[in-house]
Design a protein around this motif. Structure first.
Motif: not given
Length: 147
Positions: A117-122
């Motif tokens: 659902t997302a990209h994290i620590f982008y």
């Protein structure tokens, strides 16, 4: 859901719905996988069970991340694949999407349940990703959204 390492010596099941499913760009995941990002799926720790024959430790190596001693990564002693991370501080575990069971066409079984659902620590990304998922500087919903 079922998963295993590349050679099949290590296997597990994880039940219920994930509490997070995202593409992680943190430097720990990058360095431990050798890839720009991984598909990480977090579950409550009680949802995870090893399914390969006991004693489980016979086929597993454990690595505690020095700057995060509450996180332990488990990998297969035979093929070296990292198959699970345990977070004792948050009582969660994480598995990587690439290790989940596949159907005959090579697609991840139960993809709808684990779709990121997302990209994290982008903010520590190695490359830009042009998709419609939110980009966060930490965990989705509890950090600053970058895009």
């Amino acid at each position: 859901m079922r998963g295993s390492c590349f050679c099949g010596a290590v296997s597990y099941t994880v039940g219920g719905s994930p509490v997070l499913s995202a593409f992680c760009h943190c430097t720990n995941c990058q360095r431990l996988s050798g890839c720009p990002f991984v598909h990480t799926i977090h579950f409550p720790a009680r949802s995870f069970s090893w399914t390969h024959p006991s004693p489980h430790e016979d086929v597993l190596d454990a690595y505690v991340i020095p700057n995060k001693p509450w996180k332990t990564r488990f990998r297969c002693k035979s093929c070296g694949a990292c198959v699970m991370s345990a977070n004792s501080k948050a009582s969660k575990c994480s598995v990587w999407g690439a290790h989940l069971a596949r159907d005959d066409a090579g697609k991840i079984v139960d993809w709808v349940a684990v779709r990121p659902t997302a990209h994290i620590f982008y903010d520590t990304r190695m490359l830009d990703i042009a998709d419609d998922l939110g980009k966060w500087d930490g965990y989705e919903g509890s950090s600053t959204r970058l895009a």
